[in-house]
Design an enzyme around this catalytic site. Structure first.
Site, PDB file in Angstrom:
ATOM      1  N   ILE A 239       4.874   2.630   5.940  1.00 55.28           N
ATOM      2  CA  ILE A 239       4.970   1.227   6.359  1.00 55.28           C
ATOM      3  C   ILE A 239       5.463   0.307   5.228  1.00 55.28           C
ATOM      4  CG2 ILE A 239       3.654  -0.740   7.289  1.00 55.28           C
ATOM      5  CD1 ILE A 239       4.047   1.530   9.315  1.00 55.28           C
TER       6      ILE A 239
ATOM      7  N   GLU B  67      -0.886  -2.452  -6.690  1.00 49.36           N
ATOM      8  CA  GLU B  67      -1.424  -1.244  -7.311  1.00 49.36           C
ATOM      9  C   GLU B  67      -0.298  -0.252  -7.619  1.00 49.36           C
ATOM     10  OE1 GLU B  67      -4.536   0.342  -4.981  1.00 49.36           O
ATOM     11  OE2 GLU B  67      -3.579   2.288  -4.911  1.00 49.36           O
TER      12      GLU B  67
ATOM     13  N   GLY C  58       0.822  -1.209   0.000  1.00 52.13           N
ATOM     14  CA  GLY C  58       0.000   0.000   0.000  1.00 52.13           C
ATOM     15  C   GLY C  58       0.849   1.249   0.000  1.00 52.13           C
ATOM     16  N   ILE C  59       0.246   2.323   0.448  1.00 51.66           N
ATOM     17  CA  ILE C  59       0.857   3.641   0.359  1.00 51.66           C
ATOM     18  C   ILE C  59       1.249   4.095   1.764  1.00 51.66           C
ATOM     19  CG2 ILE C  59      -1.338   4.904   0.574  1.00 51.66           C
ATOM     20  CD1 ILE C  59      -0.429   6.541  -1.871  1.00 51.66           C
ATOM     21  N   GLY C  60       2.293   4.916   1.889  1.00 50.13           N
ATOM     22  CA  GLY C  60       2.710   5.413   3.207  1.00 50.13           C
ATOM     23  C   GLY C  60       4.076   4.864   3.597  1.00 50.13           C
TER      24      GLY C  60
ATOM     25  N   GLY D 151      -6.766   1.363  -3.340  1.00 45.27           N
ATOM     26  CA  GLY D 151      -6.861  -0.057  -3.679  1.00 45.27           C
ATOM     27  C   GLY D 151      -6.843  -0.952  -2.458  1.00 45.27           C
TER      28      GLY D 151
HETATM   29  N1  COA Z   1      -5.901   9.831  14.900  1.00 45.87           N
HETATM   30  C1  COA Z   1      -5.702  11.089  14.456  1.00 45.87           C
HETATM   31  N2  COA Z   1      -4.943  11.379  13.369  1.00 45.87           N
HETATM   32  C2  COA Z   1      -4.356  10.339  12.727  1.00 45.87           C
HETATM   33  C3  COA Z   1      -4.515   9.021  13.137  1.00 45.87           C
HETATM   34  C4  COA Z   1      -5.330   8.771  14.291  1.00 45.87           C
HETATM   35  N3  COA Z   1      -5.533   7.546  14.742  1.00 45.87           N
HETATM   36  N4  COA Z   1      -3.823   8.217  12.320  1.00 45.87           N
HETATM   37  C5  COA Z   1      -3.247   9.014  11.389  1.00 45.87           C
HETATM   38  N5  COA Z   1      -3.575  10.282  11.656  1.00 45.87           N
HETATM   39  C6  COA Z   1      -3.144  11.468  10.921  1.00 45.87           C
HETATM   40  C7  COA Z   1      -1.636  11.629  11.030  1.00 45.87           C
HETATM   41  O1  COA Z   1      -1.279  12.294  12.212  1.00 45.87           O
HETATM   42  C8  COA Z   1      -1.325  12.430   9.775  1.00 45.87           C
HETATM   43  O2  COA Z   1      -1.704  13.760   9.972  1.00 45.87           O
HETATM   44  P1  COA Z   1      -0.784  14.960   9.401  1.00 45.87           P
HETATM   45  O3  COA Z   1      -0.637  14.686   7.933  1.00 45.87           O
HETATM   46  O4  COA Z   1      -1.579  16.169   9.730  1.00 45.87           O
HETATM   47  O5  COA Z   1       0.506  14.825  10.145  1.00 45.87           O
HETATM   48  C9  COA Z   1      -2.296  11.841   8.774  1.00 45.87           C
HETATM   49  O6  COA Z   1      -3.375  11.270   9.529  1.00 45.87           O
HETATM   50  C10 COA Z   1      -1.676  10.740   7.906  1.00 45.87           C
HETATM   51  O7  COA Z   1      -1.147   9.763   8.748  1.00 45.87           O
HETATM   52  P2  COA Z   1       0.294   9.098   8.504  1.00 45.87           P
HETATM   53  O8  COA Z   1       0.497   8.096   9.573  1.00 45.87           O
HETATM   54  O9  COA Z   1       1.334  10.141   8.309  1.00 45.87           O
HETATM   55  O10 COA Z   1       0.020   8.464   7.095  1.00 45.87           O
HETATM   56  P3  COA Z   1       0.848   7.533   6.127  1.00 45.87           P
HETATM   57  O11 COA Z   1       1.515   8.372   5.120  1.00 45.87           O
HETATM   58  O12 COA Z   1       1.670   6.510   6.815  1.00 45.87           O
HETATM   59  O13 COA Z   1      -0.386   6.808   5.426  1.00 45.87           O
HETATM   60  C11 COA Z   1      -2.667   6.089   5.518  1.00 45.87           C
HETATM   61  C12 COA Z   1      -1.296   6.062   6.205  1.00 45.87           C
HETATM   62  C13 COA Z   1      -3.585   5.155   6.278  1.00 45.87           C
HETATM   63  C14 COA Z   1      -3.233   7.493   5.517  1.00 45.87           C
HETATM   64  C15 COA Z   1      -2.468   5.592   4.064  1.00 45.87           C
HETATM   65  O14 COA Z   1      -1.918   4.314   4.099  1.00 45.87           O
HETATM   66  C16 COA Z   1      -3.773   5.548   3.279  1.00 45.87           C
HETATM   67  O15 COA Z   1      -4.186   6.541   2.733  1.00 45.87           O
HETATM   68  N6  COA Z   1      -4.427   4.353   3.218  1.00 45.87           N
HETATM   69  C17 COA Z   1      -5.694   4.201   2.534  1.00 45.87           C
HETATM   70  C18 COA Z   1      -5.551   3.816   1.097  1.00 45.87           C
HETATM   71  C19 COA Z   1      -4.737   2.597   0.868  1.00 45.87           C
HETATM   72  O16 COA Z   1      -4.385   1.852   1.757  1.00 45.87           O
HETATM   73  N7  COA Z   1      -4.440   2.325  -0.371  1.00 45.87           N
HETATM   74  C20 COA Z   1      -3.677   1.163  -0.721  1.00 45.87           C
HETATM   75  C21 COA Z   1      -2.827   1.292  -1.874  1.00 45.87           C
HETATM   76  S1  COA Z   1      -2.593   2.917  -2.556  1.00 45.87           S
END
Ligand code: COA
Length: 454
Positions: A241, A260, A237-239, A358
């Protein structure tokens, strides 16, 4: 020459000549379509729907020209998935000119969505091409492509996803920024004859700096690595991790990729001989993806590389197709998981912070795949709060249902949810929560299940 099909022989001659004209004259055709970015965007009219290529393929020169020309339009609907560019069209001063219909709310447009100047449409990524054909039919599609090859075919480069459908299967004008920096990826192409206007503009592609892999991410990566077997096929996925996971896989053998999107971490594992795609049973020997985001290292790696197959998202992400990969392991990140195993990944309460993308496509595909597993991973805390919670934030949307998750992973361990009762899964999730929050989660457990936690 005017060739008319009066008789059967004439007709055959006519078809032959037209065919030859297309093959032989694509260079003339290309020249005749060359315009400046300003001229190209002047073809957009008030009220039009403009579908834009997204992520790294966002056609910066065209979008900049369109925003500079804002005074000439009213109510232009912009349809796009991940916005990586400046996204000036979302600024308050352009609110009567443009309205973004975002299919994935990236950081650049979160504020505009939160303040009501832009919209979000929830949609599974694999369904976006159909949505565009049926409901979001473009008047204009803005593309960024590689220069044509000797046969007149431009590659869609780092982003095929919905873009190829909008350009090849929908009515409307196709305006393309041709950029020599766009790698010629293999799998999806468009012929110069399908383009209406061409703007040559060579610009470095946007680069996404590799995420910092700290102690927490590294521990998550190690925990996930323990769930991955030699020969497995990965979706990432994205991010931050996913890259941490890849870094933890250096000791594995013959991994495959069917995903994806992927980023620089995959290149390292290919070069280290860990990803070989040899043991894949579906599209063996190929790494399949629909879009790519990373640095120049990634873009150079995918250029003219037959190991990498870039295909439309309706083909890549459709769970009925993706599940044909045996041992498909879907690895995705999330925002929150409640004690039942419900996963929130795209909203923080009512605030939309991304999209389903995705995630569910691949979670479902992994569940349907022979030997497949759906892993959801996250740091146990964010900004001093637990991501494992008794109840998800008020207003948040469940992205992945509790029925679909095989494992939840944090830096503190692995919770196996598949086939577990509500009581068992709550217990497992508390075990992998941050120790500072376990006591309050245990109290909730005792209240909910009328028994002591031990
Ligand atoms: N409570 C409050 N805020 C939260 C939170 C929680 N439990 N978990 C995350 N956040 C906030 C973070 O603080 C961050 O805020 P900021 O940008 O203002 O600092 C924001 O949400 C993004 O979190 P972060 O942990 O930096 O994101 P990441 O880049 O590691 O991505 C997802 C994590 C979940 C956002 C990302 O994986 C996603 O969009 N997933 C959905 C789509 C997906 O999985 N697609 C799959 C293939 S593309």
């Amino acid at each position: 020459m005017n060739v008319a099909p009066h008789a059967e022989m004439d007709f055959i001659l006519y078809v032959t000549l037209c065919y030859k004209r297309r093959i032989m004259n694509w260079r003339d055709d290309y020249q005749s379509k060359l315009v400046t970015a300003k001229e190209a965007v002047s073809k957009i009219k008030s009220g039009d729907r403009v579908v834009m290529a997204h992520a790294i393929a966002e056609p910066k020169a065209l979008i900049d020209a369109m925003v500079d020309n804002a005074g000439n339009y009213m109510d232009v609907e912009l349809v796009c998935m991940i916005n990586m560019g400046a996204s000036r069209f979302c600024e308050p001063e352009y609110k009567t000119n443009f309205r973004l219909n975002s299919l994935f709310v990236g950081p650049r447009v979160r504020k505009a969505v939160a303040e009501g100047r832009a919209d979000y449409t929830p949609v599974f990524f694999h369904e976006i091409p159909e949505l565009i054909k049926a409901q979001l039919v473009p008047d204009v599609t803005l593309l960024q492509l590689s220069p044509p090859n000797e046969h007149g075919y431009c590659s869609f480069g780092v982003s095929v996803d919905y873009t190829s459908t909008a350009a090849l299967e929908c009515p409307g004008l196709n305006i393309a920024q041709i950029n020599k920096e766009m790698p010629r990826t293999m799998g999806s192409y468009i012929h110069v004859s399908e383009l209406d206007y061409i703007v040559e503009c060579d610009q470095p592609l946007i680069e996404l700096s590799p995420p910092v892999i700290g102690e927490v991410e590294a521990a998550i990566g190690q925990n996930i690595a323990s769930l991955i077997n030699d020969g497995d096929c990965l979706q990432l996925g994205i991010g931050s991790i996913p890259d941490a996971v890849l870094a933890g896989l250096k000791g594995k053998k013959d991994l495959g990729v069917y995903t994806e999107m992927f980023s620089d971490g995959v290149v390292d594992l290919v070069e280290a001989g860990v990803i070989t795609n040899k043991r894949k049973n579906f599209r063996k020997g190929k790494m399949v993806a629909t879009f790519l985001m990373g640095t120049k290292k990634l873009y150079d790696f995918v250029d003219d590389n037959p190991q990498v197959e870039m295909l439309p998202v309706n083909l890549v992400n459709d769970p009925r197709i993706a599940c044909q990969n045996d041992n498909l392991v879907a690895i995705n990140a999330c925002v929150q998981v409640d004690l039942q195993g419900q996963v929130v990944s795209d909203s923080v309460g009512l605030r939309q912070i991304s999209g389903v993308g995705g995630q569910v496509d691949f979670v479902r595909a992994a569940n349907m795949s022979k030997g497949g597993r759906a892993i959801v991973a996250m740091p146990a805390t964010t900004k001093g709060t637990s991501k494992i919670v008794p109840f998800i934030h008020e207003g948040a949307a469940v992205t992945t249902s509790r029925n679909d998750v095989s494992y939840v992973v944090t830096e503190f361990g692995i919770a196996k949810l598949k086939g577990k009762t509500l009581r068992e899964r709550a217990k497992q999730l508390i075990n992998i929560a941050h120790p500072d929050f376990r006591e309050e989660l245990k109290l909730e457990f005792e209240k909910r299940f009328h028994q002591s936690y031990s």
